[in-house]
Design a protein around this motif. Structure first.
Motif, PDB file in Angstrom:
ATOM      1  N   ASN A 160       0.826  -1.213   0.000  1.00  0.00           N
ATOM      2  CA  ASN A 160       0.000   0.000   0.000  1.00  0.00           C
ATOM      3  C   ASN A 160       0.857   1.259   0.000  1.00  0.00           C
ATOM      4  OD1 ASN A 160       0.785  -0.551   2.704  1.00  0.00           O
ATOM      5  ND2 ASN A 160      -0.841   0.765   3.487  1.00  0.00           N
ATOM      6  N   VAL A 161       2.083   1.189   0.566  1.00  0.00           N
ATOM      7  CA  VAL A 161       2.981   2.349   0.576  1.00  0.00           C
ATOM      8  C   VAL A 161       3.477   2.638  -0.837  1.00  0.00           C
ATOM      9  CG1 VAL A 161       5.202   3.220   1.400  1.00  0.00           C
ATOM     10  CG2 VAL A 161       3.668   2.027   2.971  1.00  0.00           C
ATOM     11  N   THR A 162       3.962   1.597  -1.524  1.00  0.00           N
ATOM     12  CA  THR A 162       4.447   1.789  -2.892  1.00  0.00           C
ATOM     13  C   THR A 162       3.310   2.202  -3.813  1.00  0.00           C
ATOM     14  OG1 THR A 162       6.170   0.139  -2.536  1.00  0.00           O
ATOM     15  CG2 THR A 162       5.650   0.683  -4.807  1.00  0.00           C
ATOM     16  N   SER A 163       2.154   1.576  -3.657  1.00  0.00           N
ATOM     17  CA  SER A 163       1.006   1.897  -4.492  1.00  0.00           C
ATOM     18  C   SER A 163       0.625   3.369  -4.366  1.00  0.00           C
ATOM     19  CB  SER A 163      -0.186   1.016  -4.105  1.00  0.00           C
ATOM     20  OG  SER A 163      -1.322   1.324  -4.873  1.00  0.00           O
ATOM     21  N   LYS A 164       0.653   3.881  -3.130  1.00  0.00           N
ATOM     22  CA  LYS A 164       0.309   5.300  -2.925  1.00  0.00           C
ATOM     23  C   LYS A 164       1.350   6.215  -3.561  1.00  0.00           C
ATOM     24  CE  LYS A 164      -1.208   8.610   0.568  1.00  0.00           C
ATOM     25  NZ  LYS A 164      -0.609   9.748  -0.149  1.00  0.00           N
ATOM     26  N   THR A 165       2.635   5.859  -3.442  1.00  0.00           N
ATOM     27  CA  THR A 165       3.676   6.689  -4.051  1.00  0.00           C
ATOM     28  C   THR A 165       3.526   6.708  -5.563  1.00  0.00           C
ATOM     29  OG1 THR A 165       5.189   6.116  -2.241  1.00  0.00           O
ATOM     30  CG2 THR A 165       6.156   7.091  -4.210  1.00  0.00           C
ATOM     31  N   VAL A 166       3.264   5.546  -6.149  1.00  0.00           N
ATOM     32  CA  VAL A 166       3.046   5.479  -7.595  1.00  0.00           C
ATOM     33  C   VAL A 166       1.854   6.346  -7.994  1.00  0.00           C
ATOM     34  CG1 VAL A 166       2.312   3.957  -9.480  1.00  0.00           C
ATOM     35  CG2 VAL A 166       4.131   3.225  -7.919  1.00  0.00           C
ATOM     36  N   ASP A 167       0.754   6.197  -7.272  1.00  0.00           N
ATOM     37  CA  ASP A 167      -0.458   6.950  -7.593  1.00  0.00           C
ATOM     38  C   ASP A 167      -0.240   8.450  -7.458  1.00  0.00           C
ATOM     39  OD1 ASP A 167      -3.313   6.774  -8.298  1.00  0.00           O
ATOM     40  OD2 ASP A 167      -3.636   7.669  -6.320  1.00  0.00           O
ATOM     41  N   ASP A 168       0.470   8.869  -6.398  1.00  0.00           N
ATOM     42  CA  ASP A 168       0.759  10.294  -6.202  1.00  0.00           C
ATOM     43  C   ASP A 168       1.630  10.834  -7.334  1.00  0.00           C
ATOM     44  OD1 ASP A 168      -0.695  10.234  -3.877  1.00  0.00           O
ATOM     45  OD2 ASP A 168       1.038  10.209  -2.535  1.00  0.00           O
ATOM     46  N   THR A 169       2.593  10.025  -7.780  1.00  0.00           N
ATOM     47  CA  THR A 169       3.477  10.451  -8.871  1.00  0.00           C
ATOM     48  C   THR A 169       2.696  10.572 -10.167  1.00  0.00           C
ATOM     49  OG1 THR A 169       5.335   9.324  -7.775  1.00  0.00           O
ATOM     50  CG2 THR A 169       5.630   9.953 -10.087  1.00  0.00           C
ATOM     51  N   TRP A 170       1.802   9.614 -10.435  1.00  0.00           N
ATOM     52  CA  TRP A 170       0.958   9.695 -11.627  1.00  0.00           C
ATOM     53  C   TRP A 170       0.119  10.978 -11.633  1.00  0.00           C
ATOM     54  CZ3 TRP A 170      -1.208   4.031 -11.291  1.00  0.00           C
ATOM     55  CH2 TRP A 170      -0.321   3.153 -11.940  1.00  0.00           C
ATOM     56  N   LYS A 171      -0.445  11.303 -10.471  1.00  0.00           N
ATOM     57  CA  LYS A 171      -1.312  12.474 -10.390  1.00  0.00           C
ATOM     58  C   LYS A 171      -0.533  13.765 -10.648  1.00  0.00           C
ATOM     59  CE  LYS A 171      -4.716  10.436  -7.218  1.00  0.00           C
ATOM     60  NZ  LYS A 171      -5.226  10.427  -5.831  1.00  0.00           N
ATOM     61  N   LYS A 172       0.704  13.825 -10.136  1.00  0.00           N
ATOM     62  CA  LYS A 172       1.508  15.036 -10.328  1.00  0.00           C
ATOM     63  C   LYS A 172       2.081  15.121 -11.732  1.00  0.00           C
ATOM     64  CE  LYS A 172       4.146  16.814  -7.218  1.00  0.00           C
ATOM     65  NZ  LYS A 172       5.213  17.057  -6.226  1.00  0.00           N
ATOM     66  N   TYR A 173       2.389  13.957 -12.297  1.00  0.00           N
ATOM     67  CA  TYR A 173       3.040  13.921 -13.619  1.00  0.00           C
ATOM     68  C   TYR A 173       2.308  12.904 -14.506  1.00  0.00           C
ATOM     69  CZ  TYR A 173       6.534  16.253 -10.802  1.00  0.00           C
ATOM     70  OH  TYR A 173       7.167  17.133  -9.942  1.00  0.00           O
ATOM     71  N   PRO A 174       1.121  13.229 -14.955  1.00  0.00           N
ATOM     72  CA  PRO A 174       0.290  12.263 -15.687  1.00  0.00           C
ATOM     73  C   PRO A 174       0.879  11.803 -17.018  1.00  0.00           C
ATOM     74  CG  PRO A 174      -0.662  14.475 -15.797  1.00  0.00           C
ATOM     75  CD  PRO A 174       0.448  14.538 -14.802  1.00  0.00           C
ATOM     76  N   ASP A 175       1.836  12.530 -17.541  1.00  0.00           N
ATOM     77  CA  ASP A 175       2.426  12.156 -18.828  1.00  0.00           C
ATOM     78  C   ASP A 175       3.690  11.305 -18.682  1.00  0.00           C
ATOM     79  OD1 ASP A 175       0.463  13.591 -20.195  1.00  0.00           O
ATOM     80  OD2 ASP A 175       1.623  15.454 -20.089  1.00  0.00           O
ATOM     81  N   CYS A 176       4.068  10.973 -17.464  1.00  0.00           N
ATOM     82  CA  CYS A 176       5.306  10.210 -17.273  1.00  0.00           C
ATOM     83  C   CYS A 176       5.100   8.748 -17.682  1.00  0.00           C
ATOM     84  CB  CYS A 176       5.778  10.278 -15.825  1.00  0.00           C
ATOM     85  SG  CYS A 176       4.748   9.393 -14.630  1.00  0.00           S
ATOM     86  N   ASP A 177       6.191   8.124 -18.160  1.00  0.00           N
ATOM     87  CA  ASP A 177       6.146   6.694 -18.495  1.00  0.00           C
ATOM     88  C   ASP A 177       6.535   5.897 -17.261  1.00  0.00           C
ATOM     89  OD1 ASP A 177       5.389   6.825 -21.229  1.00  0.00           O
ATOM     90  OD2 ASP A 177       7.420   7.455 -21.759  1.00  0.00           O
ATOM     91  N   LEU A 178       5.526   5.533 -16.475  1.00  0.00           N
ATOM     92  CA  LEU A 178       5.744   4.782 -15.236  1.00  0.00           C
ATOM     93  C   LEU A 178       4.770   3.608 -15.220  1.00  0.00           C
ATOM     94  CD1 LEU A 178       6.033   6.296 -11.617  1.00  0.00           C
ATOM     95  CD2 LEU A 178       5.108   4.032 -12.110  1.00  0.00           C
ATOM     96  N   GLU A 179       5.302   2.413 -15.329  1.00  0.00           N
ATOM     97  CA  GLU A 179       4.486   1.205 -15.267  1.00  0.00           C
ATOM     98  C   GLU A 179       4.603   0.580 -13.883  1.00  0.00           C
ATOM     99  OE1 GLU A 179       3.942  -3.244 -17.310  1.00  0.00           O
ATOM    100  OE2 GLU A 179       5.413  -1.825 -18.130  1.00  0.00           O
TER     101      GLU A 179
END
Length: 527
Positions: free
Chosen positions: A431-450
């Protein structure tokens, strides 16, 4: 090259040349004995002193099989002041002795405290080094002291990096060479490996560990897939003093500092081996190293060829952050507080361990420092009772300040970034990693992060469960293939058979069988 040691033979720094010559002499004597007794001239077998294999004829002078005991190649014992000062009972003291002696037995050539390789070369005319410069190279490291797979080769090197504060310090690392490059060319594409927590002090450098720390879970598998594995130890591990005697402290979980170690290590390695290492590289890390790999992607964001890492930007193909540390204090306080706090005064000079730990916690952490204790020692000292840390540690300024400075995630990245996470990870919670990933997506929606989710897998087992996936991902990056899933995406891996049938934890380590009397252990593998 300035600062690189050489010996009179012309081989650049080979501390174990004499040892190899002795080994060669033993092989020659054994071959002569075979010829005299068996009446034929044998062919020189590589490492015959190590593995006297049977090939239709009896091998004479075969070493007797070693009788197993519980002895280690170390005789450390805590002294009475250690035991009394840290309030250890007899059983706990014996347990710590056992862990330390096991740890020391896993070190090649006795580890950094005994291995001449880790001695800094002398400064010449007060030489001023920049970051990423090589200091010493051991082009051929005698791998018979290690438990690496056959048909891989090892080099070690010292280089300069920057710590969290920007001070240039020496550090160590290794290169694990494939037999054949993945592209079948004359230069091998590189995976820069950022290791997970190996320890906190000089002896815990992965370059000194017989299995290089992670064994088949990453470095062995990467090299066998045809990649040159460049693996910095991180500053403070391996080399813990500068030329003037100043201590070099391992700034644990300060991910931006680890990112510098990785990038400057890559620069130094390419300087040393320009004809063997391709400019293309992927950074991969796990746990502590997962945070470091993510921080590399952040460090390179917005960089061009005129920036600090401009010489590396064009070769960068992406990063893999497996079980990454993105919220350091989400881990068990009994472990995270003493280990982060150990050297935190190198970042915040007025920090004191008593801000986070109780009196007994401080005493036991200081004992860990005195004996240069590993993860296992820290566990025995600080996780065998529940009163070693203060429950109000979060009220201090230092915890939140360090998190803001040291944690990876929630920043812009130079993609692509593959984040690998097991759902049953109790060290870095899903849940910690998932939240960090989700927060990063929200701030940078165009990033290539799988986000690659491994259902039911734990901390290191998630690496093993997804190995073919991340190896395919690396191959595609090296061949400049378009991303199969660009942008912000999630992939979920589910087990082929019910999850309960799988071995959920690692229950074995690579076994070193480098002495003749242990050769019976690996004979079946070499026939």
């Amino acid at each position: 090259m300035m600062g690189i040691e050489s010996d009179p033979s012309g081989v650049r720094f080979d501390a174990h040349r004499d040892q190899r010559q002795d080994t060669t002499a033993r092989r020659r004597d054994l071959l002569v004995a075979i010829r005299d007794r068996a009446g034929f001239t044998p062919v020189l077998i590589r490492n015959i002193n190590k593995l006297p294999l049977l090939s239709g004829r009896d091998i004479v002078n075969l070493e007797l099989a070693k009788v197993y005991t519980s002895d280690f190649n170390s005789s450390f014992a805590l002294n009475p002041s250690h035991i009394k000062g840290s309030e250890l009972d007899v059983d706990l003291a014996q347990s710590i002795d056992n862990v330390i002696n096991f740890d020391r037995s896993q070190l090649a050539f006795g580890g950094p405290d005994e291995d001449e390789f880790y001695t800094l070369p002398p400064l010449i005319n007060s030489t001023a080094f920049g970051p990423g410069e090589p200091l010493k190279v051991q082009e051929y490291t005698d791998s018979t002291a290690y438990a690496i797979p056959s048909s891989l080769a090892l080099s070690r090197f010292l280089y300069t990096t920057k710590n969290f504060n920007g001070t240039i310090v020496p550090a160590s690392g290794y290169i694990l060479w494939p037999y054949v490059a993945a592209n079948l060319g004359t230069k091998a594409p590189v995976v820069v490996w950022a290791h997970g927590t190996s320890g906190f002090f000089r002896p815990q450098a992965p370059s000194a560990h017989r299995a290089l720390g992670y064994g088949y879970s990453a470095p062995f598998s990467l090299a066998q897939a045809g990649y040159a594995v460049v693996a910095p130890d991180y500053a403070g591990l391996g080399i813990d003093k500068s030329w003037d005697g100043t201590k070099i402290l391992h700034q644990y979980h300060a991910s931006p500092a680890g990112a510098r170690d990785v990038l400057y290590g890559m620069r130094a390695a390419r300087t040393l081996f320009p004809n063997e290492l391709d400019s293309r590289f992927v950074v991969m890390g796990h746990s502590q190293g997962g945070g470091v790999a993510w921080a590399v992607a952040e460090a390179l964001a917005g960089h061009d060829e005129n920036s600090e890492f401009g010489d590396l930007v064009s070769g960068y193909r992406g990063a893999i952050a497996a079980s990454p540390t993105t919220d350091v204090f989400s881990g068990p306080p009994s472990f995270m507080l003493p280990t982060v706090g150990l050297n935190l005064d190198s970042i915040f000079p007025d920090f004191n361990l008593s801000y986070w730990l109780t009196d007994i916690g401080v005493k036991r952490t200081q004992l860990a420092r005195e004996v240069k204790g590993s993860i296992g020692v820290i566990g025995q000292l600080l996780q065998t009772r529940n009163d070693t840390y203060r429950t109000d540690y979060n009220s201090s300024w230092y915890a939140s300040a360090f998190s803001r400075l040291g944690d990876a995630g929630r920043k812009n990245i130079k993609g692509p970034l593959l984040v690998v996470q097991g759902t049953d990870d109790h060290v870095v919670p899903y849940n910690v990693t998932s939240k960090t990933v989700d927060d990063t997506w929200k701030k940078y929606p165009d990033c290539d992060l799988e986000f690659l989710v491994i259902s039911g897998a734990g901390h290191v087992p998630s690496l093993d469960a997804s190995k073919h996936v991340w190896l395919d991902w690396i191959r595609d990056r090296m061949h400049d293939q378009p991303l199969k899933k660009p942008g912000a995406t999630t992939t979920v891996l589910k087990s082929l058979v019910p999850i309960g049938r799988y071995l959920s934890t690692i229950n074995a380590i690579p076994l070193w069988a480098g002495l003749p009397q242990f050769s019976f252990q690996v004979v079946p593998l070499n026939i």
